[in-house]
Scaffold this motif. Structure first.
Motif, PDB file in Angstrom:
ATOM      1  N   HIS A  71       0.903  -1.109   0.046  1.00 55.75           N
ATOM      2  CA  HIS A  71      -0.010   0.025  -0.075  1.00 55.75           C
ATOM      3  C   HIS A  71       0.891   1.375   0.197  1.00 55.75           C
ATOM      4  O   HIS A  71       1.423   1.549   1.149  1.00 55.75           O
ATOM      5  CB  HIS A  71      -0.869  -0.206   1.142  1.00 55.75           C
ATOM      6  CG  HIS A  71      -1.935   1.211   1.318  1.00 55.75           C
ATOM      7  ND1 HIS A  71      -2.862   1.098   2.405  1.00 55.75           N
ATOM      8  CD2 HIS A  71      -2.175   2.191   0.517  1.00 55.75           C
ATOM      9  CE1 HIS A  71      -3.638   2.339   2.304  1.00 55.75           C
ATOM     10  NE2 HIS A  71      -3.072   2.916   1.105  1.00 55.75           N
ATOM     11  N   HIS A  73       1.539   5.156  -2.671  1.00 53.05           N
ATOM     12  CA  HIS A  73       0.390   5.993  -3.685  1.00 53.05           C
ATOM     13  C   HIS A  73       1.445   6.467  -4.631  1.00 53.05           C
ATOM     14  O   HIS A  73       2.342   7.402  -4.273  1.00 53.05           O
ATOM     15  CB  HIS A  73      -0.264   7.056  -3.101  1.00 53.05           C
ATOM     16  CG  HIS A  73      -1.369   6.396  -2.117  1.00 53.05           C
ATOM     17  ND1 HIS A  73      -2.591   6.245  -2.842  1.00 53.05           N
ATOM     18  CD2 HIS A  73      -1.494   6.282  -0.858  1.00 53.05           C
ATOM     19  CE1 HIS A  73      -3.456   5.653  -1.871  1.00 53.05           C
ATOM     20  NE2 HIS A  73      -2.829   5.635  -0.690  1.00 53.05           N
ATOM     21  N   GLY A 100      -2.139   1.948  -3.924  1.00 58.11           N
ATOM     22  CA  GLY A 100      -3.334   1.759  -2.830  1.00 58.11           C
ATOM     23  C   GLY A 100      -4.567   2.282  -3.350  1.00 58.11           C
ATOM     24  O   GLY A 100      -5.192   2.880  -2.370  1.00 58.11           O
ATOM     25  N   LYS A 174      -9.626  -1.278  -4.057  1.00 56.01           N
ATOM     26  CA  LYS A 174      -9.629  -0.446  -2.757  1.00 56.01           C
ATOM     27  C   LYS A 174     -10.854   0.061  -2.757  1.00 56.01           C
ATOM     28  O   LYS A 174     -11.183   0.777  -3.695  1.00 56.01           O
ATOM     29  CB  LYS A 174      -8.512   0.527  -2.846  1.00 56.01           C
ATOM     30  CG  LYS A 174      -8.399   1.571  -1.877  1.00 56.01           C
ATOM     31  CD  LYS A 174      -7.747   0.878  -0.482  1.00 56.01           C
ATOM     32  CE  LYS A 174      -7.633   1.928   0.629  1.00 56.01           C
ATOM     33  NZ  LYS A 174      -6.746   2.808   0.542  1.00 56.01           N
ATOM     34  N   ASP A 291       1.763   2.934   3.003  1.00 63.06           N
ATOM     35  CA  ASP A 291       0.704   3.882   2.445  1.00 63.06           C
ATOM     36  C   ASP A 291       1.839   5.336   2.241  1.00 63.06           C
ATOM     37  O   ASP A 291       1.147   6.371   2.390  1.00 63.06           O
ATOM     38  CB  ASP A 291      -0.326   4.456   3.596  1.00 63.06           C
ATOM     39  CG  ASP A 291      -1.536   5.123   2.938  1.00 63.06           C
ATOM     40  OD1 ASP A 291      -1.562   5.421   1.748  1.00 63.06           O
ATOM     41  OD2 ASP A 291      -2.374   5.682   3.783  1.00 63.06           O
TER      42      ASP A 291
END
Ligand SMILES: [Zn+2]
Length: 397
Positions: A71, A73, A100, A174, A291
């Protein structure tokens, strides 16, 4: 699995590293021979069997299957949120990164082109949002405009077609589990389930601004075995009965049914305090992910290795920590035949880490933790090509 003699002569022998490959329960000093982009042999004294190969001395390091960040971006340029793929990936010793859910369906091909046209060397896979229009932004634009909870934003035929067309890259959905009036039913989650087949659905534990989400008990009850809860160790997420170290019945039942727990650290979505309570109750992460995005890359996330160091510092054994970023992650995205293990015939995605000893300060964004050792990335082999890590070093305490 091919026999060594069926495979080409090695071009490089990686020598001297402590090889930790949880998929084969290996933790030993071994050689790994690669030919071009392929692993050809794992064993001892491989130099004598491959006398023409270049020797790469990895003494004092840990060699693992290529780390996978489940996860992050990384569709830079779509919205205002993403880092360049290599920032989350090869520049931090991570050859494979899973986006993600930055993008919905209508922008996905553009998102893919942003990676393929960027010159990035990291292999990027993706969870996709089932809505036509979704993009992750700092101000949650799709929530602010209330299209993240507008059923007109769903066109499941086109969602299914996009997933099929990009099956090489899309590993699951997601879903932002918003609702349209009934707080036990998310049309977006149910829509994704109706087209997902056996692909996993990743959900976020917690709320979003501007749009209502189904209750945590309803969310946990509707997930299927193999689905993934990211931000699973955040504060106030409904995992624990408030004020206690006991998990809620819905959380216990979800884990019992095979729902997977992912760290998804982010800026505010991992708490040492919650993690300690859940670890004490026997709930460890299945996967460690960052993340990573523009708003947490400087602190407190920094890198997958630093996130791994936090879980290690909380008492999880090192091979288990490595499994949480390799074999477990590959299994979660149904890529275990291809990723997450060191074995002859596989593509040479390998990570090299070093244990740094000293006094370092780690933070979950709320609470500092002083530790006497951290994992630091040295680099990785991405399809057999060595790339040095450029990650910022751990912060001295
Ligand atoms: Zn995220």
């Amino acid at each position: 699995m091919p026999e060594p003699t069926d495979l080409p002569a090695a071009t490089s022998v990686l020598q001297g590293a402590r090889v930790i490959d949880p998929a084969s329960s290996t933790d030993a000093v071994l050689d790994v021979a690669i030919a071009g982009d392929t692993i050809v042999e794992v064993g001892t004294d491989l130099r004598s069997r491959h006398p023409l190969a270049a020797v790469v001395d990895l003494s004092g390091t840990i060699l693992t299957p290529g780390l996978i960040d489940l996860h992050a971006h990384v569709f830079a340029g779509l919205g205002d949120f993403c880092v360049e793929p290599d920032r989350a990936g090869v520049s931090t010793g991570v050859p494979v990164v899973v986006d993600g859910g930055t993008s919905g369906i209508a922008t996905f091909e553009l998102a893919r082109r942003s990676v393929e046209g960027s010159g990035s060397r990291t292999r990027v896979l993706a969870f996709i949002d089932p809505n036509q229009l979704y993009l992750a932004t700092k101000d949650f634009i799709c929530h602010k405009l209330q299209i993240a909870d507008d059923e007109r934003n769903l066109d499941l035929d086109s969602t299914a077609a996009m997933v099929e067309k990009h099956a090489d890259m899309v590993v699951g959905f997601k879903v932002r589990a918003t609702h349209v009036g009934d707080d036990t039913h998310s049309p977006f989650l149910e829509g994704a389930k109706s087209v997902a087949g056996d692909l996993p659905i990743m959900v976020h534990l917690g709320r979003f601004p501007h749009t209502p989400v189904i209750t945590t008990p309803a969310l946990l009850q509707t997930l299927r075995g193999g689905d993934v809860i990211t931000h699973a160790f955040r504060g106030g997420g409904g995992q624990l009965v408030p004020g206690t170290g006991s998990v809620t019945p819905e959380f216990a039942d979800a884990v019992e049914r095979g729902i997977r727990l992912d760290v998804g650290h982010s800026g505010t979505d991992f708490r040492f305090d919650t993690a300690r309570r859940l670890f004490d109750a026997g709930y460890l992460p299945d996967t460690i992910s960052t993340d990573l995005n523009l708003f947490n890359e400087a602190a407190p996330v920094r890198s997958l290795a630093e996130t791994m160091s936090k879980i290690w510092a909380m008492g999880v054994e090192l091979p288990a920590v490595i499994a949480m970023c390799t074999s477990n992650t590959a299994a979660t995205i149904h890529r275990g035949e291809e990723l997450g293990a060191i074995a002859p015939g596989r593509i040479a995605e390998l990570s090299v880490l070093r244990i740094e000893e000293g006094s370092f300060e780690l933070s979950d964004g709320y609470e500092p933790m002083v530790v006497d050792r951290v994992l630091s990335p040295v680099g990785c082999f991405r399809a057999g090509t060595w790339i040095d890590a450029l990650v910022p070093q751990a912060v001295a305490a």
